[in-house]
Design an enzyme around this catalytic site. Structure first.
Site, short mmCIF file in Angstrom:
data_model
loop_
_atom_site.label_atom_id
_atom_site.label_comp_id
_atom_site.label_asym_id
_atom_site.label_seq_id
_atom_site.Cartn_x
_atom_site.Cartn_y
_atom_site.Cartn_z
N CYS A 1 0.85 -1.20 0.00
CA CYS A 1 0.00 0.00 0.00
C CYS A 1 0.88 1.24 0.00
O CYS A 1 1.04 1.89 -1.02
CB CYS A 1 -0.91 -0.01 1.22
SG CYS A 1 -2.05 -1.39 1.28
N GLU B 1 3.87 1.19 2.32
CA GLU B 1 4.99 0.83 3.17
C GLU B 1 6.33 1.14 2.50
O GLU B 1 6.39 1.44 1.31
CB GLU B 1 4.93 -0.66 3.53
CG GLU B 1 3.65 -1.08 4.24
CD GLU B 1 2.60 -1.66 3.31
OE1 GLU B 1 2.14 -0.93 2.40
OE2 GLU B 1 2.25 -2.83 3.48
#
Length: 797
Positions: free
Chosen positions: A431, A433
């Site tokens: 996502c 990270e």
């Protein structure tokens, strides 16, 4: 032009209904049965080699990049050694379930029941977790206070493999490194036999991948012999030549580089299907091959773009399989394969190049939900032309790209222990990270903490309002608190306990995961070879403690501010009255609800809110980072994806004015309908969070009316807004540019909007494939009014 090929492949892909694919699982089971008693890492490698030898292979019409992880287009691969129950529990419903259904053939159902389930029963990773989960972790999990099961139901994921090593050395070069390591072993040394087994497993995995590529070469030749179209015949022969050379040997052309990347990428899914296998900085490691081919006129720019577009389509051919409960809130078959462009290079210089723009163009031309496209934007080094291209892509409203502040990403990596020179090379993962190609092991988001539950448990003194069960230790009857400081301290005590319980569960998962080796993934992490240690056991260069994600940022802060303002400062009502109102979900207490809703809110540039935001999220980061696992310091993040919707179902009414069972706030975004100060207020509140401490990423969604950026001034304003995000030290934003009416029509007439892509929260999906709860949440955060660079938008409804 090449568009006909791309459109034909897209149409073929979109016409296929996802289907359960058990071929790899069958082969894995057979090999494990035959090799029972051998080292598990050897069993895994032999199973992979057998898959490469036996799996169904097919070269689809018109494609130039070949390969498929399973036997079926859009197949749902099941990693049965990790979790077979995920299918067993839904054998009779998987084809008819509402969200992310998979077709299941009767012969596959029979195969699962007769061969696969009987062998793996009692042997899987997920079953081990269910037996060993700490009691307090289980209590909080079952009550929705934490979510912690997701990483033991599928493969590792959360990784950017060493694609650069595959391209530069080829499998034969890596094989030679492994053999050198083997020759240096002294077999009388403790652990030498274990290391030797591990290195042999890597060699077996390499053999398998070379066999697989050779089989595709043979298939291309077979098809060429039958082909009547001279152009397609030549393409098939070219594919055969490419597959003969890569990934066995170093790539020497752009076509070979793309094919080598995909062969290795699909091998990761064959080994363990998982989300967040990230191709990473493709504009960096692929650019030398493009540059050389263009300079030597081996390719035209259009031919290179066509090859890239073909690869983009391949990224969509595998589907993640997840249980029905998860699919309800994380629908759209999300694979979270994150590709990144921009930023700076390892010399600290502008890294934007011709391929950066071509990758953006691939997203424009292909318009499928994978791969995720992320932008690293460096305010000091990246050109305005690049930022404008990013904004032009945002204008399309198709769910891409995610925008990342490069400086904060670098600082996040340094907080993970990565030296500055290497931190320059970070890439977005999954996502939002942070990761490092071929060098880092972690679960970026192992567990989610429900901050709404933490607030509620403070108000109930540790008792679950729904069941009456004690979930957490007593922190005091809130009616007895003399002042706001006492209430805030109780919230911190509840947070501390929930974080501690998460860490305990994380340690158990780490222990269990030591016995799930991944030789295919490991072979592109050169330190795994140097250390003779699998990725699963910490062989990567940098190993991080697992990520703990906070869900409901605005709910926590709005609860604190409401209690501070209404109970202790203004004394608008007593704590006892507030507790009664919450227990009744404000029914009969509408006057209390109105006061709560009007209390100051996160997202509106209020100094009282800012002070609490900074204090609480420094506290959360400190609490998480004080713990260490065997792999490193535990890490924090704020990336709930759509976990805010699921978490909200477990939480009753809150002092913020939020009603029971409704979604919590999304990421670091304000609660729906409370951001009355426009984009400036949102950014000022979000900037109070210490983003570089939340090293696993922070997720923010913002809403912009499409009409506002259809002119040159609007484009310029959006560019200014993105630059402001960088100067304020905010890590990430996704700009939603789609009008509410379009989404409402798509919800009502889904058959007319099959291709409508939307950013959910950290990933992109087809809007019509999402559960209605998720659709409603997205519609709710779509603005009735919005701002661009501080200019007010007029009310439209």
């Amino acid at each position: 032009m090449y568009f006909n090929r791309i459109e034909a492949r897209k149409a073929a892909l979109r016409s296929v209904q996802p289907e359960i694919d058990l071929e790899n699982a069958r082969i894995l089971t057979q090999v494990f049965r035959e090799t029972d008693g051998e080292a598990v890492v050897i069993q895994k490698a032999k199973a992979f080699r057998a898959q490469c030898r036996e799996k169904t292979i097919e070269i689809f019409n018109d494609e130039l990049i070949v390969g498929c992880p399973g036997s079926k287009l859009r197949g749902g691969l099941i990693s049965v050694d990790t979790c077979w129950t995920i299918l067993a529990d839904e054998l009779d419903t998987i084809s008819q379930r509402e969200n992310d259904p998979f077709q299941l053939r009767e012969e596959d159902r029979a195969l699962f029941l007769s061969e696969i389930q009987p062998y793996w029963q009692g042997r899987s990773v997920y079953e081990a977790w269910q037996k060993r989960i700490p009691p307090q972790t289980k209590i909080l999990r079952d009550a929705g206070v934490i979510q912690i099961d997701k990483k033991v139901a599928r493969g590792f994921g959360d990784v950017t493999a060493g694609y650069k090593q595959i391209l530069r050395e080829g499998l034969e070069g890596i094989k030679e490194t492994i053999n050198q390591k083997k020759r240096g072993l002294i077999m009388t040394d403790p652990g030498a036999f274990e290391t030797n087994d591990y290195l042999n497993a890597l060699l077996i995995a390499i053999e398998g991948l070379e066999i697989l590529a050779d089989r595709y070469a043979e298939e291309a030749i077979r098809l060429a012999d039958q082909e009547n179209d001279p152009k397609r015949k030549q393409e098939l022969l070219m594919i055969a030549n490419v597959c003969r050379h890569v990934p066995k040997y170093p790539a020497v052309s752009f076509h070979e580089a793309l094919q080598a990347v995909y062969f290795y990428h699909m091998a990761l899914f064959m080994e363990q299907n998982a989300q967040s296998y990230n191709p990473g900085r493709m504009d960096q490691y692929l650019y030398p091959y493009l540059q050389k081919d263009l300079a030597e006129e081996r390719l035209t720019p259009d031919q290179a773009q066509e090859l890239l577009d073909c690869l983009w389509i391949k990224f969509n051919e595998t589907c993640i399989f997840q249980d029905a409960a998860t699919a309800q809130f994380v629908a759209g078959y999300p694979m979270l394969q994150n590709v990144c462009v921009g930023g700076i290079n390892q010399l600290g210089q502008d890294a934007v190049n011709e391929l950066s723009y071509m990758i953006i163009q691939a997203a424009v031309e292909v318009q499928l939900f994978q791969p995720s496209l992320s932008i690293r934007y460096n305010l000091a080094k990246n050109p305005n032309r690049f930022l404008r291209k990013v904004v032009e892509l945002m204008q399309l409203g198709m769910g891409f790209p995610a925008f990342h502040n490069d400086d904060i990403g670098i600082r996040m990596m340094m907080n993970k222990g990565v030296p500055l020179k290497e931190a320059y090379d970070w890439n977005p993962c999954g996502c939002v990270e942070t990761n490092l190609e071929g060098r880092m092991k972690q679960y970026t988001s192992l567990a989610d903490i429900n901050l709404g539950s933490v607030c509620e448990l403070t108000l109930t003194n540790g008792i679950d309002r729904a069941s009456g069960q004690r979930l957490t230790p007593e922190t005091g009857d809130p009616r007895s608190f003399a002042d706001f400081e006492a209430f805030k301290e109780a919230v911190k005590q509840q947070l501390s306990y929930v974080i501690k319980v998460c860490v305990q569960g994380s340690h158990v998962i780490d222990e269990i995961s030591l016995k799930r080796p991944v030789p295919v993934l490991s072979l592109s992490h050169k330190e795994c070879i140097e250390r003779g240690l699998d990725y699963s056991q910490g062989g990567a260069k940098y190993n991080c403690g697992n990520g703990i994600t906070s869900v409901g940022v605005a709910d926590l802060i709005n609860t604190l501010v409401a209690v501070q303002t209404l109970v202790y400062q203004e004394k608008a009502f007593t704590m006892d009255t507030l507790l009664m109102a919450l227990a009744h979900d404000f029914e009969g207490y509408e006057d209390i609800l109105e006061l709560c809703q009007k209390a100051p809110k996160y997202g509106n540039a209020d100094q009282r809110v800012h002070e609490l935001t900074s204090e609480m999220f420094v506290f959360i980061a400190d609490e998480i980072e004080q713990y260490h696992s065997k792999f490193g310091k535990m890490t924090a993040g704020i990336l709930p994806v759509t976990g805010n919707i699921l978490s909200g179902l477990f939480v009753g009414a809150l002092p913020s004015g939020r009603k029971a069972g409704t979604p919590l706030a999304d990421g670091i975004t304000p609660s729906v309908g409370t951001d009355l100060g426009g984009s400036s207020g949102i950014l000022q509140s979000a900037a109070q969070i210490p983003h570089d401490r939340f090293v696993q990423g922070t997720l923010m969604n913002m809403k912009v009316d499409p009409e506002l950026i259809q002119h040159e001034q609007g484009i310029a304003q959006l560019m200014v807004l993105l630059k402001s995000i960088c100067t304020l030290g905010i890590f990430h934003v996704f700009i939603h540019i789609i009008d509410r009416d379009t989404l409402l029509r798509a919800q009502k007439y889904p058959e007319e909007y099959q291709g409508l892509l939307i950013r959910v929260a950290g990933y992109t999906a087809y809007f019509v494939e999402l559960d209605k709860h998720v659709q409603d949440e997205i519609i709710g955060r779509t603005p009735k009014a919005g701002l661009v660079a501080g200019e007010p938008c007029k009310e439209r409804y």
